[in-house]
Design a protein around this motif. Sequence first.
Motif, PDB file in Angstrom:
ATOM      1  N   THR A   9       0.837  -1.186   0.000  1.00  0.00           N
ATOM      2  CA  THR A   9       0.000   0.000   0.000  1.00  0.00           C
ATOM      3  C   THR A   9       0.877   1.243   0.000  1.00  0.00           C
ATOM      4  OG1 THR A   9      -1.724   1.188   1.175  1.00  0.00           O
ATOM      5  CG2 THR A   9      -0.192  -0.072   2.519  1.00  0.00           C
ATOM      6  N   SER A  23      -4.064   3.660  -2.541  1.00  0.00           N
ATOM      7  CA  SER A  23      -3.969   2.518  -3.449  1.00  0.00           C
ATOM      8  C   SER A  23      -3.485   1.299  -2.687  1.00  0.00           C
ATOM      9  CB  SER A  23      -3.048   2.811  -4.632  1.00  0.00           C
ATOM     10  OG  SER A  23      -1.703   2.808  -4.236  1.00  0.00           O
ATOM     11  N   THR A  40      -3.607  -0.478  -7.190  1.00  0.00           N
ATOM     12  CA  THR A  40      -4.926  -0.117  -7.686  1.00  0.00           C
ATOM     13  C   THR A  40      -5.546   0.913  -6.751  1.00  0.00           C
ATOM     14  OG1 THR A  40      -5.199  -2.343  -8.564  1.00  0.00           O
ATOM     15  CG2 THR A  40      -7.193  -1.024  -8.335  1.00  0.00           C
ATOM     16  N   PRO A  41      -6.116   1.986  -7.286  1.00  0.00           N
ATOM     17  CA  PRO A  41      -6.736   2.986  -6.411  1.00  0.00           C
ATOM     18  C   PRO A  41      -7.825   2.374  -5.537  1.00  0.00           C
ATOM     19  CG  PRO A  41      -6.528   3.837  -8.640  1.00  0.00           C
ATOM     20  CD  PRO A  41      -6.173   2.373  -8.695  1.00  0.00           C
ATOM     21  N   ARG A  42      -7.739   2.646  -4.258  1.00  0.00           N
ATOM     22  CA  ARG A  42      -8.746   2.218  -3.286  1.00  0.00           C
ATOM     23  C   ARG A  42      -8.799   3.257  -2.181  1.00  0.00           C
ATOM     24  NH1 ARG A  42     -10.566  -0.455  -6.661  1.00  0.00           N
ATOM     25  NH2 ARG A  42     -11.078  -2.654  -6.635  1.00  0.00           N
TER      26      ARG A  42
END
Length: 111
Positions: free
Chosen positions: A9, A33, A37-39
């Motif tokens: 992260t 991310s 992956t964007p989160r």
Amino acid sequence: VDATFNAETDGWVGGDLLQEFDGKLLVAGIYTSLTGTPRGSLARLNLDGSLDTTFVTTNYADRDAGYGTHFYTIDPTPDGDLMVGGWFTNVNGQAYNNIVRIENDTYTGPA
């Protein structure tokens, strides 16, 4: 150390919850991310550490744009929903202040 578990992260993880029904790991913290992956600071990982793309939580409103949304704790309810606490003002476009219940049909919880 399990070398097959590969997750990273861009921030930090403050809380996690292992789902007993499928072995997946919910991860809460302060990050934008997870595994590249964007989160929005709440995501779910598969057994190997890859991102579970079936668990999608988006559109979090930040209390502090400099730090993003903060999720500190995740707890299951007896009916399979999730109680999530932290520092936020809305989840998925709905206003919530610091605590939200995420229904299990939203994240594919136990049957």
